[in-house]
Design a protein around this motif. Structure first.
Motif, PDB file in Angstrom:
ATOM      1  N   ASP A  24      83.379  37.095  20.408  1.00 59.40           N
ATOM      2  CA  ASP A  24      82.959  37.565  21.732  1.00 59.40           C
ATOM      3  C   ASP A  24      81.728  36.793  22.239  1.00 59.40           C
ATOM      4  OD1 ASP A  24      83.370  39.135  23.976  1.00 59.40           O
ATOM      5  OD2 ASP A  24      81.933  40.654  23.309  1.00 59.40           O
ATOM      6  N   LEU A  25      81.769  35.481  22.082  1.00 61.63           N
ATOM      7  CA  LEU A  25      80.688  34.616  22.554  1.00 61.63           C
ATOM      8  C   LEU A  25      81.013  34.124  23.957  1.00 61.63           C
ATOM      9  CD1 LEU A  25      80.232  32.462  19.331  1.00 61.63           C
ATOM     10  CD2 LEU A  25      78.812  34.386  20.054  1.00 61.63           C
ATOM     11  N   THR A  26      79.995  33.737  24.701  1.00 58.77           N
ATOM     12  CA  THR A  26      80.232  33.189  26.031  1.00 58.77           C
ATOM     13  C   THR A  26      80.118  31.668  26.054  1.00 58.77           C
ATOM     14  OG1 THR A  26      77.919  33.527  26.599  1.00 58.77           O
ATOM     15  CG2 THR A  26      79.471  35.238  27.279  1.00 58.77           C
ATOM     16  N   GLU A  27      79.426  31.094  25.072  1.00 63.11           N
ATOM     17  CA  GLU A  27      79.259  29.649  25.074  1.00 63.11           C
ATOM     18  C   GLU A  27      78.985  29.162  23.665  1.00 63.11           C
ATOM     19  OE1 GLU A  27      77.016  27.860  28.332  1.00 63.11           O
ATOM     20  OE2 GLU A  27      75.914  26.746  26.816  1.00 63.11           O
ATOM     21  N   LEU A  28      79.495  27.980  23.388  1.00 60.14           N
ATOM     22  CA  LEU A  28      79.304  27.352  22.092  1.00 60.14           C
ATOM     23  C   LEU A  28      79.179  25.856  22.333  1.00 60.14           C
ATOM     24  CD1 LEU A  28      79.395  28.201  19.074  1.00 60.14           C
ATOM     25  CD2 LEU A  28      81.808  27.671  19.107  1.00 60.14           C
ATOM     26  N   GLN A  29      78.174  25.204  21.744  1.00 59.19           N
ATOM     27  CA  GLN A  29      77.978  23.778  21.929  1.00 59.19           C
ATOM     28  C   GLN A  29      77.781  23.135  20.562  1.00 59.19           C
ATOM     29  OE1 GLN A  29      75.208  22.760  24.964  1.00 59.19           O
ATOM     30  NE2 GLN A  29      75.209  20.593  24.474  1.00 59.19           N
ATOM     31  N   VAL A  30      78.518  22.034  20.338  1.00 59.06           N
ATOM     32  CA  VAL A  30      78.471  21.347  19.047  1.00 59.06           C
ATOM     33  C   VAL A  30      78.438  19.844  19.294  1.00 59.06           C
ATOM     34  CG1 VAL A  30      79.718  20.921  16.887  1.00 59.06           C
ATOM     35  CG2 VAL A  30      79.811  23.169  17.932  1.00 59.06           C
ATOM     36  N   LYS A  31      77.675  19.138  18.457  1.00 57.99           N
ATOM     37  CA  LYS A  31      77.676  17.676  18.501  1.00 57.99           C
ATOM     38  C   LYS A  31      78.102  17.197  17.122  1.00 57.99           C
ATOM     39  CE  LYS A  31      74.969  13.571  19.462  1.00 57.99           C
ATOM     40  NZ  LYS A  31      73.683  13.019  19.885  1.00 57.99           N
ATOM     41  N   SER A  39      80.213   9.556  18.530  1.00 57.82           N
ATOM     42  CA  SER A  39      79.956  10.989  18.386  1.00 57.82           C
ATOM     43  C   SER A  39      80.823  11.765  19.368  1.00 57.82           C
ATOM     44  CB  SER A  39      78.485  11.306  18.615  1.00 57.82           C
ATOM     45  OG  SER A  39      78.130  11.037  19.946  1.00 57.82           O
ATOM     46  N   LEU A  40      80.879  13.058  19.152  1.00 56.87           N
ATOM     47  CA  LEU A  40      81.643  13.950  20.027  1.00 56.87           C
ATOM     48  C   LEU A  40      80.740  15.112  20.410  1.00 56.87           C
ATOM     49  CD1 LEU A  40      84.402  14.957  21.244  1.00 56.87           C
ATOM     50  CD2 LEU A  40      84.696  16.180  19.081  1.00 56.87           C
ATOM     51  N   ASN A  41      80.508  15.266  21.698  1.00 52.03           N
ATOM     52  CA  ASN A  41      79.756  16.413  22.201  1.00 52.03           C
ATOM     53  C   ASN A  41      80.756  17.381  22.822  1.00 52.03           C
ATOM     54  OD1 ASN A  41      77.076  15.604  21.645  1.00 52.03           O
ATOM     55  ND2 ASN A  41      77.174  14.188  23.361  1.00 52.03           N
ATOM     56  N   VAL A  42      80.749  18.634  22.353  1.00 51.51           N
ATOM     57  CA  VAL A  42      81.693  19.634  22.847  1.00 51.51           C
ATOM     58  C   VAL A  42      80.915  20.867  23.271  1.00 51.51           C
ATOM     59  CG1 VAL A  42      83.667  21.098  22.282  1.00 51.51           C
ATOM     60  CG2 VAL A  42      83.464  18.838  21.253  1.00 51.51           C
ATOM     61  N   ARG A  43      81.242  21.323  24.450  1.00 48.06           N
ATOM     62  CA  ARG A  43      80.677  22.583  24.946  1.00 48.06           C
ATOM     63  C   ARG A  43      81.847  23.434  25.423  1.00 48.06           C
ATOM     64  NH1 ARG A  43      77.936  23.480  30.416  1.00 48.06           N
ATOM     65  NH2 ARG A  43      77.574  25.694  30.319  1.00 48.06           N
ATOM     66  N   VAL A  44      82.055  24.563  24.765  1.00 44.22           N
ATOM     67  CA  VAL A  44      83.134  25.469  25.118  1.00 44.22           C
ATOM     68  C   VAL A  44      82.483  26.731  25.667  1.00 44.22           C
ATOM     69  CG1 VAL A  44      85.172  26.700  24.268  1.00 44.22           C
ATOM     70  CG2 VAL A  44      84.483  24.557  23.202  1.00 44.22           C
ATOM     71  N   SER A  45      82.900  27.124  26.866  1.00 45.92           N
ATOM     72  CA  SER A  45      82.323  28.336  27.447  1.00 45.92           C
ATOM     73  C   SER A  45      83.389  29.104  28.201  1.00 45.92           C
ATOM     74  CB  SER A  45      81.156  27.990  28.377  1.00 45.92           C
ATOM     75  OG  SER A  45      81.620  27.258  29.470  1.00 45.92           O
ATOM     76  N   ARG A  46      83.106  30.371  28.410  1.00 44.03           N
ATOM     77  CA  ARG A  46      83.995  31.208  29.206  1.00 44.03           C
ATOM     78  C   ARG A  46      83.153  32.145  30.026  1.00 44.03           C
ATOM     79  NH1 ARG A  46      86.300  36.136  25.665  1.00 44.03           N
ATOM     80  NH2 ARG A  46      84.405  36.525  24.526  1.00 44.03           N
ATOM     81  N   ARG A  47      83.725  32.556  31.135  1.00 43.42           N
ATOM     82  CA  ARG A  47      83.018  33.490  32.009  1.00 43.42           C
ATOM     83  C   ARG A  47      83.297  34.898  31.534  1.00 43.42           C
ATOM     84  NH1 ARG A  47      84.108  32.373  38.138  1.00 43.42           N
ATOM     85  NH2 ARG A  47      83.285  34.460  38.091  1.00 43.42           N
ATOM     86  N   LYS A  48      82.264  35.689  31.491  1.00 39.38           N
ATOM     87  CA  LYS A  48      82.409  37.107  31.178  1.00 39.38           C
ATOM     88  C   LYS A  48      82.673  37.841  32.471  1.00 39.38           C
ATOM     89  CE  LYS A  48      80.929  38.341  26.898  1.00 39.38           C
ATOM     90  NZ  LYS A  48      81.478  39.350  26.089  1.00 39.38           N
ATOM     91  N   GLU A  49      83.442  38.906  32.417  1.00 39.46           N
ATOM     92  CA  GLU A  49      83.685  39.748  33.576  1.00 39.46           C
ATOM     93  C   GLU A  49      82.419  40.538  33.875  1.00 39.46           C
ATOM     94  OE1 GLU A  49      86.337  40.220  35.654  1.00 39.46           O
ATOM     95  OE2 GLU A  49      87.229  38.475  34.701  1.00 39.46           O
ATOM     96  N   VAL A  50      81.872  40.385  35.064  1.00 37.12           N
ATOM     97  CA  VAL A  50      80.674  41.110  35.467  1.00 37.12           C
ATOM     98  C   VAL A  50      81.043  42.385  36.195  1.00 37.12           C
ATOM     99  CG1 VAL A  50      78.566  40.961  36.835  1.00 37.12           C
ATOM    100  CG2 VAL A  50      79.353  38.989  35.576  1.00 37.12           C
ATOM    101  N   ALA A  51      82.155  42.367  36.890  1.00 33.99           N
ATOM    102  CA  ALA A  51      82.554  43.516  37.705  1.00 33.99           C
ATOM    103  C   ALA A  51      82.670  44.804  36.900  1.00 33.99           C
ATOM    104  CB  ALA A  51      83.845  43.209  38.434  1.00 33.99           C
TER     105      ALA A  51
END
Length: 166
Positions: A24-31, A39-51
């Motif tokens: 249940d994370l909103t963002e993850l960043q790895v290099k 190298s590989l820079n990866v940022r995985v994110s998702r929007r949380k429902e605010v409503a």
């Protein structure tokens, strides 16, 4: 970059996306460093429902206003509640933060203020707990408490009307 590395990277990104959802994370960043210039820079994110959170806050707020109305009637104060938004009232005291409202210093002691009480500028009206910190909310001006719009223990949003002081 070879196709093998590309396939490995795709599998790695998919694994990160699963990790994001499972925890249940909103963002993850790895290099990932493969070599001096690779190298590989990866940022995985998702929007949380605010409503849904806002709806829950509004539902928590709506019963509070209904529950306060009988006490207003019991004190003999003018019961004709204005149809306008309490936040737009010139005497509205609004929440300076998101948190949980406490109308008394601790359970079993009298509330800081009640409807009909006179308050001086700077008097504590209530406490809002935010991030385990108790924040005393002072009266912005002197006057008489006309309406209390929140219940003890209710969640409030930034800018939500707490009470009316005239």
């Amino acid at each position: 970059m070879s196709n093998k590395t590309h396939d490995d990277d795709v599998a790695f990104i998919k694994a990160l996306a699963e990790l994001l959802n499972d925890n249940d994370l909103t963002e993850l960043q790895v290099k990932r460093n493969y070599g001096e210039d690779d190298s590989l820079n990866v940022r995985v994110s998702r929007r949380k429902e605010v409503a849904p959170q806002m709806n829950a806050a509004l539902q928590a707020y709506a019963p509070a206003t209904a529950a306060v109305a009988p006490s207003v009637a019991a004190t003999g104060t003018d019961v004709s509640a204005p149809s306008e938004d309490p936040a737009s009232h010139p005497g509205a005291v609004t929440s300076p933060m998101v948190g949980t409202v406490y109308t008394q210093a601790e359970p079993g002691v009298p509330a800081f203020v009640s409807v009909g009480d006179s308050v001086a500028e700077g008097d504590t009206l209530l406490i809002i707990e935010a991030m385990k910190t108790m924040n005393h909310i002072p009266a912005p001006r002197s006057g008489t408490v006309k309406r209390i719009l929140v219940e003890d223990g209710a969640a409030v949003e930034y800018g939500a009307p707490l009470m009316i002081i005239e």
